[in-house]
Design a protein around this motif. Structure first.
Motif, PDB file in Angstrom:
ATOM      1  N   THR A 133      54.141 -29.010  46.719  1.00 40.26           N
ATOM      2  CA  THR A 133      54.505 -28.921  45.166  1.00 40.26           C
ATOM      3  C   THR A 133      55.521 -29.369  44.589  1.00 40.26           C
ATOM      4  N   SER A 134      55.587 -29.842  43.632  1.00 41.84           N
ATOM      5  CA  SER A 134      56.321 -30.435  42.541  1.00 41.84           C
ATOM      6  C   SER A 134      56.752 -30.115  41.558  1.00 41.84           C
ATOM      7  N   SER A 135      58.100 -29.939  41.162  1.00 42.09           N
ATOM      8  CA  SER A 135      58.259 -29.786  39.665  1.00 42.09           C
ATOM      9  C   SER A 135      57.320 -30.600  38.461  1.00 42.09           C
ATOM     10  N   SER A 136      57.203 -32.009  38.908  1.00 47.92           N
ATOM     11  CA  SER A 136      57.052 -32.931  37.985  1.00 47.92           C
ATOM     12  C   SER A 136      56.570 -34.457  38.574  1.00 47.92           C
ATOM     13  N   VAL A 137      55.669 -35.110  38.787  1.00 49.81           N
ATOM     14  CA  VAL A 137      55.884 -36.404  39.649  1.00 49.81           C
ATOM     15  C   VAL A 137      55.935 -37.559  38.388  1.00 49.81           C
ATOM     16  N   TYR A 138      56.397 -38.824  38.707  1.00 52.11           N
ATOM     17  CA  TYR A 138      56.242 -40.074  37.827  1.00 52.11           C
ATOM     18  C   TYR A 138      55.065 -40.919  38.273  1.00 52.11           C
ATOM     19  N   GLN A 139      54.826 -41.587  37.545  1.00 56.14           N
ATOM     20  CA  GLN A 139      53.683 -42.255  38.264  1.00 56.14           C
ATOM     21  C   GLN A 139      54.050 -44.047  37.470  1.00 56.14           C
ATOM     22  N   THR A 140      54.182 -45.322  38.481  1.00 59.40           N
ATOM     23  CA  THR A 140      54.921 -46.583  37.672  1.00 59.40           C
ATOM     24  C   THR A 140      53.783 -46.522  36.708  1.00 59.40           C
ATOM     25  N   LEU A 141      54.194 -47.746  35.896  1.00 62.87           N
ATOM     26  CA  LEU A 141      53.646 -48.151  34.585  1.00 62.87           C
ATOM     27  C   LEU A 141      52.787 -46.905  33.728  1.00 62.87           C
ATOM     28  N   GLY A 142      52.886 -45.502  34.010  1.00 61.75           N
ATOM     29  CA  GLY A 142      52.486 -44.357  33.898  1.00 61.75           C
ATOM     30  C   GLY A 142      50.416 -44.448  34.282  1.00 61.75           C
ATOM     31  N   MET A 143      50.208 -45.500  35.101  1.00 57.89           N
ATOM     32  CA  MET A 143      49.212 -45.125  35.795  1.00 57.89           C
ATOM     33  C   MET A 143      49.015 -44.344  37.221  1.00 57.89           C
ATOM     34  N   GLY A 144      47.455 -43.505  36.776  1.00 61.09           N
ATOM     35  CA  GLY A 144      47.824 -42.452  37.400  1.00 61.09           C
ATOM     36  C   GLY A 144      47.806 -42.882  38.716  1.00 61.09           C
ATOM     37  N   PHE A 145      46.573 -43.981  39.475  1.00 64.28           N
ATOM     38  CA  PHE A 145      46.318 -44.364  40.336  1.00 64.28           C
ATOM     39  C   PHE A 145      48.174 -44.588  41.451  1.00 64.28           C
ATOM     40  N   LEU A 146      49.213 -44.447  40.610  1.00 61.94           N
ATOM     41  CA  LEU A 146      50.514 -45.126  41.006  1.00 61.94           C
ATOM     42  C   LEU A 146      51.883 -43.753  40.983  1.00 61.94           C
ATOM     43  N   ALA A 147      50.904 -42.561  41.077  1.00 60.17           N
ATOM     44  CA  ALA A 147      51.435 -41.647  41.216  1.00 60.17           C
ATOM     45  C   ALA A 147      52.125 -40.763  42.227  1.00 60.17           C
ATOM     46  N   TRP A 148      53.434 -40.695  42.302  1.00 59.39           N
ATOM     47  CA  TRP A 148      54.214 -40.837  42.981  1.00 59.39           C
ATOM     48  C   TRP A 148      54.384 -38.600  43.750  1.00 59.39           C
ATOM     49  N   THR A 149      53.526 -38.668  43.947  1.00 62.71           N
ATOM     50  CA  THR A 149      52.033 -36.963  44.204  1.00 62.71           C
ATOM     51  C   THR A 149      53.335 -36.555  45.320  1.00 62.71           C
ATOM     52  N   PRO A 150      53.492 -35.101  45.617  1.00 60.18           N
ATOM     53  CA  PRO A 150      54.546 -34.594  46.286  1.00 60.18           C
ATOM     54  C   PRO A 150      53.823 -34.343  47.592  1.00 60.18           C
ATOM     55  N   ASN A 151      52.685 -35.253  48.254  1.00 54.21           N
ATOM     56  CA  ASN A 151      51.704 -34.871  50.118  1.00 54.21           C
ATOM     57  C   ASN A 151      52.182 -36.559  50.363  1.00 54.21           C
ATOM     58  N   ARG A 152      52.648 -36.709  49.276  1.00 57.02           N
ATOM     59  CA  ARG A 152      53.164 -38.748  50.285  1.00 57.02           C
ATOM     60  C   ARG A 152      54.640 -38.269  50.620  1.00 57.02           C
ATOM     61  N   ALA A 153      55.651 -37.124  49.974  1.00 52.20           N
ATOM     62  CA  ALA A 153      56.983 -36.613  50.812  1.00 52.20           C
ATOM     63  C   ALA A 153      56.940 -36.436  52.092  1.00 52.20           C
ATOM     64  N   ARG A 154      56.054 -37.475  53.289  1.00 52.35           N
ATOM     65  CA  ARG A 154      56.541 -37.618  54.489  1.00 52.35           C
ATOM     66  C   ARG A 154      57.693 -38.411  54.547  1.00 52.35           C
ATOM     67  N   LEU A 155      57.897 -38.045  55.925  1.00 50.68           N
ATOM     68  CA  LEU A 155      58.833 -39.076  56.986  1.00 50.68           C
ATOM     69  C   LEU A 155      58.377 -40.285  57.281  1.00 50.68           C
ATOM     70  N   ASP A 156      59.258 -41.105  56.795  1.00 50.45           N
ATOM     71  CA  ASP A 156      58.746 -43.098  57.588  1.00 50.45           C
ATOM     72  C   ASP A 156      56.867 -42.607  57.028  1.00 50.45           C
ATOM     73  N   HIS A 157      56.431 -42.615  55.790  1.00 51.18           N
ATOM     74  CA  HIS A 157      55.378 -42.743  55.280  1.00 51.18           C
ATOM     75  C   HIS A 157      55.043 -44.009  54.466  1.00 51.18           C
ATOM     76  N   GLN A 158      53.999 -44.732  55.061  1.00 49.31           N
ATOM     77  CA  GLN A 158      54.345 -46.148  54.744  1.00 49.31           C
ATOM     78  C   GLN A 158      52.623 -46.756  53.500  1.00 49.31           C
ATOM     79  N   ALA A 159      53.787 -46.738  52.641  1.00 55.33           N
ATOM     80  CA  ALA A 159      52.355 -47.193  51.912  1.00 55.33           C
ATOM     81  C   ALA A 159      53.547 -47.648  50.571  1.00 55.33           C
ATOM     82  N   LYS A 160      52.074 -48.384  49.321  1.00 51.97           N
ATOM     83  CA  LYS A 160      53.234 -49.181  48.523  1.00 51.97           C
ATOM     84  C   LYS A 160      53.500 -47.944  47.470  1.00 51.97           C
ATOM     85  N   VAL A 161      52.537 -46.628  47.024  1.00 52.42           N
ATOM     86  CA  VAL A 161      53.425 -45.370  46.799  1.00 52.42           C
ATOM     87  C   VAL A 161      53.537 -43.859  47.860  1.00 52.42           C
TER      88      VAL A 161
END
Length: 352
Positions: free
Chosen positions: A208-236
């Protein structure tokens, strides 16, 4: 066998783990990469007897390049042609348990060149050196190296080495002694296993996290805490906070009380923009309500850990003394670009 005494003492015997294993039930395999490939081992920790200069001095095959799977035209360490007793040295900064070495050659000017055999030296002060020997033998052990420029070759050390400095001495080479490598091992405690962010054992719901940034305000480009995994590879591929301030945090629920001995962090890119956390604090809790900020014992204030200097290199910080708790929060304290993070926690369950 186990190193847990569990009533064995009165019988007059004790048990020990096989080489390379640790923990109360010998469940931790001490064979993780120590950071050559990932960059945890920095340029300043690497030195050598010499370095090859090629192409009128334009190509320099320095020890910092001796990283497993490194790519590029100049992508390995090689000693100079006049170096009769070459070596490359790694300063691990403190005593570590080293259980093996993976080596790889490289290509130079279209030619496949590599180290066919080598010896291993080790030291605690870089002045007095010992050599690995065979059991019951006083002769230096010679390890079989590579047979081509690209295939990794792994050798295990029995018993493991416990030292701060490791040297590799090439013995026989094909062409020039081209070397890329990774050291394998763990902290002396054995309690330094990845706790599951990169491997996926930590589930999305545990982050979980305090807040989440969305690139261009788009939900499908949300930088959510579950993506915070070492060496994770994706656009987001990381967590990014919605705002840049000291109120931001990312939290891991480890589900059970856990001994946390280290944190590895990494930044990321948002459409080419480099972003990372330069420094951070840590807080921990057993109930997710009452939090304790980790303290610098020497200065009696909140400890600020040094973070990353780019978007991709791993930065490892040891937590000494360790944290004991179910919940861990990483609180960014300074950053470049937006607060952006990929991470892994190191440790073992409190029970172990």
């Amino acid at each position: 066998t186990t190193d847990a005494q569990q009533g064995d003492a009165f019988l007059g015997y004790s048990c020990h783990c096989s080489p390379g294993y640790s923990g109360a039930r010998c469940q931790h395999k001490c064979s993780g990469p120590l950071g050559m490939e990932g960059g945890i081992i920095s340029k300043g920790q690497l030195s050598s007897s010499s370095a090859l200069r090629d192409m009128f001095g334009l190509q320099r095959w320095t020890p910092n390049l001796a990283r497993l799977h490194r790519t590029g035209m100049v992508n390995a360490w090689s000693p100079s042609e006049s170096d009769r007793w070459p070596w490359i040295q790694v300063n691990l900064l403190r005593q570590m348990r080293v259980t093996g070495l993976i080596t790889q050659g490289a290509r130079r000017l279209g030619s496949s060149e590599y180290v066919k055999s080598y010896k291993i030296g080790f030291s605690d002060n870089a002045a007095n050196w010992s050599m690995m020997t065979s059991r019951g033998d006083t002769q230096d052990m010679i390890f079989h190296g590579n047979s081509d420029s690209s295939s990794p070759m792994a050798n295990a050390f029995f018993p493991p080495i416990e030292a701060q400095y490791i040297r590799v001495y090439p013995q026989v080479c094909r062409g020039h002694c081209m070397l890329r490598m990774e050291l394998m091992g763990c902290e002396l405690t054995g309690c330094s296993e990845p706790l599951g962010l990169k491997g996926g054992q930590v589930q999305d719901s545990q982050l979980t996290s305090s807040s989440v940034y969305q690139t261009l305000g788009m939900g499908f480009l949300a930088w959510t805490p579950n993506r915070a995994r070492l060496d994770h590879q994706a656009k987001v591929n990381a967590w990014t906070a919605a705002t840049n301030d000291h109120n931001q945090w990312i939290q891991v629920d480890l589900l059970v009380p856990t001994k946390i001995t280290g944190v590895v962090t990494q930044g990321a890119k948002d459409f080419g923009r480099v972003q990372f956390v330069r420094s951070y604090k840590l807080a921990y809790s057993n109930d997710g309500i009452k939090w304790t900020t980790y303290q610098d014992e020497g200065q009696h204030k909140d400890k600020v850990f040094q973070g990353n200097v780019d978007n991709d290199t791993h930065r490892k910080n040891l937590i000494q003394p360790p944290i004991y708790g179910r919940f861990l929060r990483l609180i960014p304290w300074s950053w470049s670009g937006r607060i952006t993070l990929r991470m892994e926690l190191l440790g073992c369950t409190e029970e172990d």
